[in-house]
Scaffold this active site. Structure first.
Site, PDB file in Angstrom:
ATOM      1  N   PHE A   1      -7.326   3.176   7.245  1.00  0.00           N
ATOM      2  CA  PHE A   1      -8.171   3.973   6.363  1.00  0.00           C
ATOM      3  C   PHE A   1      -8.710   5.185   7.124  1.00  0.00           C
ATOM      4  O   PHE A   1      -9.031   5.080   8.313  1.00  0.00           O
ATOM      5  CB  PHE A   1      -9.318   3.113   5.836  1.00  0.00           C
ATOM      6  CG  PHE A   1     -10.054   3.731   4.696  1.00  0.00           C
ATOM      7  CD1 PHE A   1      -9.480   3.760   3.432  1.00  0.00           C
ATOM      8  CD2 PHE A   1     -11.298   4.303   4.879  1.00  0.00           C
ATOM      9  CE1 PHE A   1     -10.148   4.336   2.364  1.00  0.00           C
ATOM     10  CE2 PHE A   1     -11.977   4.878   3.820  1.00  0.00           C
ATOM     11  CZ  PHE A   1     -11.400   4.906   2.554  1.00  0.00           C
TER      12      PHE A   1
ATOM     13  N   ASP B   1     -11.234  -4.350  10.538  1.00  0.00           N
ATOM     14  CA  ASP B   1     -11.825  -3.831   9.320  1.00  0.00           C
ATOM     15  C   ASP B   1     -11.434  -4.779   8.189  1.00  0.00           C
ATOM     16  O   ASP B   1     -10.257  -4.903   7.848  1.00  0.00           O
ATOM     17  CB  ASP B   1     -11.307  -2.411   9.042  1.00  0.00           C
ATOM     18  CG  ASP B   1     -11.986  -1.765   7.845  1.00  0.00           C
ATOM     19  OD1 ASP B   1     -12.525  -2.495   6.994  1.00  0.00           O
ATOM     20  OD2 ASP B   1     -11.954  -0.527   7.738  1.00  0.00           O
TER      21      ASP B   1
ATOM     22  N   TYR C   1     -18.826  -3.528  -1.536  1.00  0.00           N
ATOM     23  CA  TYR C   1     -18.761  -3.038  -2.922  1.00  0.00           C
ATOM     24  C   TYR C   1     -17.405  -3.266  -3.574  1.00  0.00           C
ATOM     25  O   TYR C   1     -17.203  -2.908  -4.728  1.00  0.00           O
ATOM     26  CB  TYR C   1     -19.131  -1.553  -3.000  1.00  0.00           C
ATOM     27  CG  TYR C   1     -18.518  -0.671  -1.941  1.00  0.00           C
ATOM     28  CD1 TYR C   1     -17.213  -0.233  -2.032  1.00  0.00           C
ATOM     29  CD2 TYR C   1     -19.266  -0.259  -0.846  1.00  0.00           C
ATOM     30  CE1 TYR C   1     -16.646   0.560  -1.061  1.00  0.00           C
ATOM     31  CE2 TYR C   1     -18.719   0.547   0.135  1.00  0.00           C
ATOM     32  CZ  TYR C   1     -17.410   0.959   0.025  1.00  0.00           C
ATOM     33  OH  TYR C   1     -16.861   1.747   1.000  1.00  0.00           O
ATOM     34  N   LYS C   2     -16.470  -3.870  -2.867  1.00  0.00           N
ATOM     35  CA  LYS C   2     -15.166  -4.171  -3.451  1.00  0.00           C
ATOM     36  C   LYS C   2     -15.199  -5.588  -4.036  1.00  0.00           C
ATOM     37  O   LYS C   2     -15.707  -5.808  -5.125  1.00  0.00           O
ATOM     38  CB  LYS C   2     -14.076  -3.999  -2.397  1.00  0.00           C
ATOM     39  CG  LYS C   2     -13.976  -2.593  -1.813  1.00  0.00           C
ATOM     40  CD  LYS C   2     -12.884  -2.490  -0.785  1.00  0.00           C
ATOM     41  CE  LYS C   2     -12.906  -1.174  -0.026  1.00  0.00           C
ATOM     42  NZ  LYS C   2     -12.724   0.008  -0.885  1.00  0.00           N
TER      43      LYS C   2
ATOM     44  N   ARG D   1      -2.435   2.330  -7.114  1.00  0.00           N
ATOM     45  CA  ARG D   1      -2.895   1.035  -6.620  1.00  0.00           C
ATOM     46  C   ARG D   1      -3.418   0.209  -7.778  1.00  0.00           C
ATOM     47  O   ARG D   1      -4.322   0.632  -8.491  1.00  0.00           O
ATOM     48  CB  ARG D   1      -4.010   1.213  -5.585  1.00  0.00           C
ATOM     49  CG  ARG D   1      -3.553   1.155  -4.178  1.00  0.00           C
ATOM     50  CD  ARG D   1      -4.639   1.057  -3.154  1.00  0.00           C
ATOM     51  NE  ARG D   1      -5.987   1.429  -3.549  1.00  0.00           N
ATOM     52  CZ  ARG D   1      -7.033   1.385  -2.724  1.00  0.00           C
ATOM     53  NH1 ARG D   1      -6.873   0.986  -1.492  1.00  0.00           N
ATOM     54  NH2 ARG D   1      -8.227   1.747  -3.124  1.00  0.00           N
TER      55      ARG D   1
END
Length: 409
Positions: free
Chosen positions: A132, A209, A234-235, A383
């Site tokens: 990322f 990560d 938050y995912k 995605r």
């Protein structure tokens, strides 16, 4: 005219929903008006219905009535208490190894900078080109700050970094390896224990990560002998936009590592207001400023739900959802030139599937107008993010049908 394949796929989605042991939990989440298919749960999870009530209770109670007294009553310990709960339910971590606070970027910086400082004389960091952007950017900053060099591994577009890749890049000059447990684009699930062991054999430290893994993939940080790990909430942890991230540090390293952002909340005696910084014992030392107490509230509700369901059940649903996406893509999207850019093997696939097509970027606004919300990743990847507890198979089918229609397939 509806084809036989269409009928079979639609019926199959309904059949899968009918036997889904987690189907009832979809009602626990807020249903967005006008949204036909939410396929971006791997970027921002839906809020729990209970979150609104919990926030109201907090305003009236702990904040409104308790006022500043609530710091002494519970808030001072909340980053560690909730961290322990996250460790137990999701991370495979014992007590005293996880803390909540700061953003993912800030915590990754803390972990990376502390790891490099713990390996003096070693001048190289290893990461990968598919990691990322935040991970790569902050490592560029750490390298520039300390005069280090970065080695970039180049995994395939539909895969990720392997043990062999890492072993080929290691040497006595490597201080740190920073990788994602689940690749943010391809969804490749890394061999966390295998890579961690390889890094340790070379005398380096590894930071994982977990942003696209925590809450969707069972983790075993203690058993895998992980050094440090960071992830967002938050995912798949449904903490809401800007919710605080978490940091895990192995117990064996807690006295050795010194985090670089020394703030009053991480000091041994924060209210003494002393002249010099002395780190607190345990995970409190990773704190810097005032903890985001309000931002932790939604996370607690999702952890309770995950605890009641169990991460193995979440993983089974995730694998079934992503398998259905691939089944549909092979049958109905591949003839239109759509390419699978995620692993086919469910054992090495996270909870999203990336599909590539040169027209996808232009089609996203049209899909959103139809109430279908996917996620686009350049250069040409759509995605399909699947949060297992809030996503149905019928919803996925409806979303993929809209993608097919938009392509004119």
């Amino acid at each position: 005219m509806t084809s036989r394949v269409d009928v079979d796929l639609a019926a199959r989605a309904l059949d899968l929903d009918a036997v889904d042991p987690l189907a009832a939990h979809r009602d626990a989440f807020v249903d967005a008006p006008g949204v036909v298919a939410y396929l971006d749960g791997n970027s921002l999870g839906r809020p729990l219905r209970a979150t609104a009530a919990r926030l109201q209770e907090f305003v009236a109670g702990e904040w409104g009535s308790g006022l500043i007294r609530s710091w002494e009553r519970s808030w001072m310990d909340e980053p560690m208490r909730l961290g322990d709960e996250l460790g137990r339910v999701v991370l495979g971590a014992g007590e005293g190894r996880t803390v909540i606070g700061d953003s993912t970027t800030v915590l990754l910086y803390k972990a990376a900078r502390a790891a490099v400082a713990a390996r003096p004389g070693r001048g190289r960091i290893v990461t990968d080109t598919a990691n990322f952007p935040t991970d790569r950017f902050l490592l560029q900053g750490v390298a520039a700050e300390l005069g280090l060099t970065i080695t970039l591994l180049e995994p395939p577009a539909d895969g990720g970094v392997t043990v062999a890749d890492v072993e080929g890049a290691l040497g006595e000059d490597v201080a740190l390896v920073l990788l994602s447990a689940v690749a943010f684009r391809s969804a490749h699930l890394a061999d966390v224990p295998g890579i961690t062991a390889a890094v340790h054999a070379a005398g380096a430290l590894v930071v994982w990560d977990l942003s696209h893994a925590a809450g969707a993939v069972p983790l075993a940080l203690d058993a895998d002998d992980v050094d440090l790990a960071v992830g967002c909430s938050y995912k798949y942890l449904n903490g809401g936009p800007g919710a605080p991230a978490f940091l895990y540090c192995a117990e064996r390293l807690q006295d050795e590592l010194r985090q670089p952002v020394q703030g009053w909340m991480g000091s041994a005696e924060p209210f003494v207001m002393g002249e010099r910084y002395e780190p607190a014992a345990g995970m409190r030392r990773w704190l810097s400023g005032t903890p985001p107490i309000v931002g932790m509230l939604p996370i607690a509700g999702m952890l309770a739900l995950l605890d009641s369901v169990g991460m193995d059940a979440v993983r089974a649903k995730s694998q079934a959802l992503t398998a259905y996406v691939i089944e549909y893509a092979d049958a109905r999207l591949a003839p239109a030139g759509v390419r699978l850019a995620s692993p086919r093997d469910p054992a090495v696939r996270g909870s999203h599937v990336t599909l590539d097509h040169p027209d996808f970027e232009a089609l996203v606004p049209r899909l959103q107008e139809r109430g279908v919300i996917p996620d686009f990743r350049r250069p040409d990847g759509l995605r399909v993010g699947l949060s297992p507890l809030s996503t149905s198979f019928a919803e996925v089918h409806a979303g993929l049908e809209a993608v097919r229609d938009a392509l004119g397939a």
